[in-house]
Design a protein around this motif. Structure first.
Motif, PDB file in Angstrom:
ATOM      1  N   TRP A 147       3.907  15.475   1.065  1.00  0.00           N
ATOM      2  CA  TRP A 147       3.635  14.183   1.706  1.00  0.00           C
ATOM      3  C   TRP A 147       3.122  14.372   3.115  1.00  0.00           C
ATOM      4  CZ3 TRP A 147       2.877  11.148  -2.014  1.00  0.00           C
ATOM      5  CH2 TRP A 147       3.648  11.216  -3.169  1.00  0.00           C
ATOM      6  N   ASN A 157      12.508  13.765   5.332  1.00  0.00           N
ATOM      7  CA  ASN A 157      13.094  14.309   4.100  1.00  0.00           C
ATOM      8  C   ASN A 157      11.978  14.574   3.091  1.00  0.00           C
ATOM      9  OD1 ASN A 157      15.614  14.766   2.385  1.00  0.00           O
ATOM     10  ND2 ASN A 157      14.482  13.315   1.122  1.00  0.00           N
ATOM     11  N   SER A 169      10.540   7.898   4.166  1.00  0.00           N
ATOM     12  CA  SER A 169      10.560   7.228   2.859  1.00  0.00           C
ATOM     13  C   SER A 169      11.795   7.563   2.032  1.00  0.00           C
ATOM     14  CB  SER A 169       9.324   7.614   2.048  1.00  0.00           C
ATOM     15  OG  SER A 169       8.173   7.067   2.619  1.00  0.00           O
ATOM     16  N   SER A 170      12.203   8.836   2.035  1.00  0.00           N
ATOM     17  CA  SER A 170      13.275   9.176   1.095  1.00  0.00           C
ATOM     18  C   SER A 170      14.637   9.417   1.738  1.00  0.00           C
ATOM     19  CB  SER A 170      12.856  10.371   0.231  1.00  0.00           C
ATOM     20  OG  SER A 170      12.398  11.425   1.016  1.00  0.00           O
ATOM     21  N   THR A 203      11.047  14.910  -0.278  1.00  0.00           N
ATOM     22  CA  THR A 203      11.531  14.455  -1.579  1.00  0.00           C
ATOM     23  C   THR A 203      11.294  15.476  -2.692  1.00  0.00           C
ATOM     24  OG1 THR A 203      10.494  12.415  -0.770  1.00  0.00           O
ATOM     25  CG2 THR A 203      11.564  12.315  -2.919  1.00  0.00           C
ATOM     26  N   GLY A 221       0.815  -1.220   0.000  1.00  0.00           N
ATOM     27  CA  GLY A 221       0.000   0.000   0.000  1.00  0.00           C
ATOM     28  C   GLY A 221       0.842   1.262   0.000  1.00  0.00           C
ATOM     29  N   GLY A 222       2.154   1.103  -0.013  1.00  0.00           N
ATOM     30  CA  GLY A 222       3.031   2.277  -0.099  1.00  0.00           C
ATOM     31  C   GLY A 222       3.033   3.083   1.186  1.00  0.00           C
ATOM     32  N   ALA A 223       3.876   4.104   1.207  1.00  0.00           N
ATOM     33  CA  ALA A 223       3.894   5.012   2.358  1.00  0.00           C
ATOM     34  C   ALA A 223       2.537   5.696   2.480  1.00  0.00           C
ATOM     35  CB  ALA A 223       5.009   6.031   2.192  1.00  0.00           C
ATOM     36  N   SER A 224       1.853   5.829   1.342  1.00  0.00           N
ATOM     37  CA  SER A 224       0.550   6.512   1.358  1.00  0.00           C
ATOM     38  C   SER A 224      -0.464   5.786   2.250  1.00  0.00           C
ATOM     39  CB  SER A 224      -0.012   6.620  -0.057  1.00  0.00           C
ATOM     40  OG  SER A 224       0.862   7.397  -0.849  1.00  0.00           O
ATOM     41  N   ASP A 242       7.822   9.695   8.769  1.00  0.00           N
ATOM     42  CA  ASP A 242       7.873   9.191   7.397  1.00  0.00           C
ATOM     43  C   ASP A 242       9.305   9.397   6.911  1.00  0.00           C
ATOM     44  OD1 ASP A 242       7.781   8.793   4.674  1.00  0.00           O
ATOM     45  OD2 ASP A 242       6.162  10.209   4.278  1.00  0.00           O
ATOM     46  N   GLY A 249       8.424   3.875   2.217  1.00  0.00           N
ATOM     47  CA  GLY A 249       8.216   3.121   0.976  1.00  0.00           C
ATOM     48  C   GLY A 249       9.585   2.632   0.501  1.00  0.00           C
ATOM     49  N   PHE A 297      -0.030   6.660   5.907  1.00  0.00           N
ATOM     50  CA  PHE A 297      -0.653   7.906   6.377  1.00  0.00           C
ATOM     51  C   PHE A 297      -1.936   7.572   7.141  1.00  0.00           C
ATOM     52  CE2 PHE A 297       1.001  10.144   2.243  1.00  0.00           C
ATOM     53  CZ  PHE A 297       2.297  10.101   2.734  1.00  0.00           C
ATOM     54  N   GLN A 317      10.935   2.264  -2.382  1.00  0.00           N
ATOM     55  CA  GLN A 317      11.473   2.586  -3.706  1.00  0.00           C
ATOM     56  C   GLN A 317      12.506   3.709  -3.780  1.00  0.00           C
ATOM     57  OE1 GLN A 317       8.300   2.747  -2.720  1.00  0.00           O
ATOM     58  NE2 GLN A 317       7.293   4.617  -3.339  1.00  0.00           N
ATOM     59  N   LYS A 318      13.108   4.059  -2.641  1.00  0.00           N
ATOM     60  CA  LYS A 318      14.202   5.036  -2.680  1.00  0.00           C
ATOM     61  C   LYS A 318      15.512   4.345  -2.301  1.00  0.00           C
ATOM     62  CE  LYS A 318      11.111   8.459  -2.904  1.00  0.00           C
ATOM     63  NZ  LYS A 318       9.812   8.315  -3.460  1.00  0.00           N
ATOM     64  N   THR A 342       7.986  14.415   8.650  1.00  0.00           N
ATOM     65  CA  THR A 342       8.573  13.806   7.443  1.00  0.00           C
ATOM     66  C   THR A 342      10.055  14.178   7.458  1.00  0.00           C
ATOM     67  OG1 THR A 342       6.483  14.313   6.344  1.00  0.00           O
ATOM     68  CG2 THR A 342       8.307  13.632   4.930  1.00  0.00           C
TER      69      THR A 342
END
Ligand code: PLP
Length: 355
Positions: free
Chosen positions: A100, A146, A169-170, A148, A74-77, A167, A188, A80, A190-191, A144
């Motif tokens: 974000w 970072n 994620s990045s 992005t 479901g991703g970082a989204s 968060d 997430g 949330f 993907q970074k 958050t």
């Protein structure tokens, strides 16, 4: 020609990780079966999941400290919403530093009151607010680390009496932090970890079980913890690639080693942005600059066609800024080699020579 991938995400992964992943798709662990066609309950995949969870905690120095690592979907989204579902009883405090954070706030508002402690929205998120107080009666504080899109990064985190949720994620696994200050971290993949499709969640278990609402199973962290991150079929390929990347990072010397390289890459690029009269940085305060995503503009937009041409000729990919910022964004995640940053700096200098 060699490619230099500055994409903000999904983004560059280590070449050795890509090669091993490709092999596993064809023949996983010498089983003569593909990684993506075996049962996630098979001992070979269970070992992958366990190893990925262990490595994540090990890198963050959170082993045996009451934390659990999960690889969810479901991703970082989706986090949330999940964060609020699991932790928000009445009121939560949020720092708004970018798109974000803004989206995280929107989801939390579905479930309770949100105290936005500070925001840089008015100035298109070009700085990190520093003077704010966090209400002690909030159920948690969310930030958050970072941003992005805007290229800002928190350099310090507030001391809180309430659970600290972040968060990452990045910038996860890119720099040393006292991760034990945080009660819930999500990112997430993907970074700095793997392909899109899985999200790392690291939770201090004792913060759970305090809200009165019924939580749907898939959104319930406790359910995922009790099932060792296998409540439903996990995203086997993204988890496997993440495990390989975490192993790659360990072999390299861990976060401490990669942080040194990340600092050098950021120093090289930002020095050029500051030195070269044709460019200017987007972020208002230098101390807020992200070491993962450097955002910058051309001072004279008429040079854009020329710059874009020589960027392309140099094999540089993914340099366009996000549509809400414009200009350029160079994402320098863990797997991006110093050599790629040097190529970009050379191109910026060539533009200056030719102008
Ligand atoms: N948070 C941050 C800081 C991000 O950079 C992103 C995506 O780029 C997200 C959340 C959303 O992640 P996802 O697309 O995995 O839902």
């Amino acid at each position: 020609m060699k490619k230099h991938n500055f994409s903000a995400g999904p983004c560059i992964l280590p070449q050795s990780v890509l090669e091993k992943s490709a092999e596993a798709v064809l023949n996983f662990n010498g089983l003569n079966l593909s990684l993506i066609e075996i049962s996630h309950r098979s001992k070979d995949f269970v070992a992958v999941m366990e190893s990925a969870r262990e490595l994540a905690l090990e890198h963050l120095n959170l082993q045996n400290k009451g934390y659990k690592a999960l690889f969810l979907q479901g991703g970082a989204s989706l986090e949330f919403l999940m964060v609020a579902y699991n932790l928000l009883e009445k009121k939560a405090a949020y720092l708004n530093t970018g798109t974000w954070s803004d989206k995280a706030i929107k989801e939390a508002k579905l479930l309770g009151e949100v105290a936005e402690v500070a925001s840089s929205k008015e100035s298109n998120f070009n700085f990190i607010p520093k003077n704010y107080s966090i209400p002690n009666d909030a159920d948690y504080f969310h930030c958050t680390s970072n941003n992005t899109i805007f290229g800002t990064q928190m350099q310090s985190f507030p001391e809180t009496q309430i659970p600290l949720v972040c968060d990452m994620s990045s910038d996860i696994f890119s720099r040393r932090l006292d991760f034990s200050k945080f009660d819930l971290i999500y990112a997430g993949a993907q970074k700095n970890m793997g392909p899109a499709g899985t999200t790392l969640v690291v939770i201090r278990e004792e913060i759970l079980g305090k809200v009165s609402r019924a939580i749907p199973s898939m959104l319930n962290y406790k359910v995922h913890i009790d099932k060792d991150s296998m409540f439903n079929t996990p995203a086997v390929f993204p988890v496997y690639v993440s495990m390989l990347t975490l192993q790659w990072l360990k072999d390299l010397g861990g976060i401490e080693a990669i942080e040194k390289v990340n600092n050098q890459k950021a120093e090289l690029l930002y020095s050029e942005i500051d030195r070269n009269p044709l460019f200017e940085g987007f972020v208002a305060n230098k101390e807020d600059r992200s070491k993962m995503n450097a955002t910058f503009n051309l001072v004279d937009d008429q040079l854009k066609t020329n710059f874009d041409t020589i960027v392309k000729e140099a094999g540089i990919n993914g340099l366009n800024g996000h549509r809400s910022v414009g200009g350029y964004r160079a994402s320098m995640y863990n797997a991006l080699p110093m050599e790629s940053v040097q190529v970009l700096v050379d191109v910026m200098q060539n533009l200056e020579k030719g102008a």
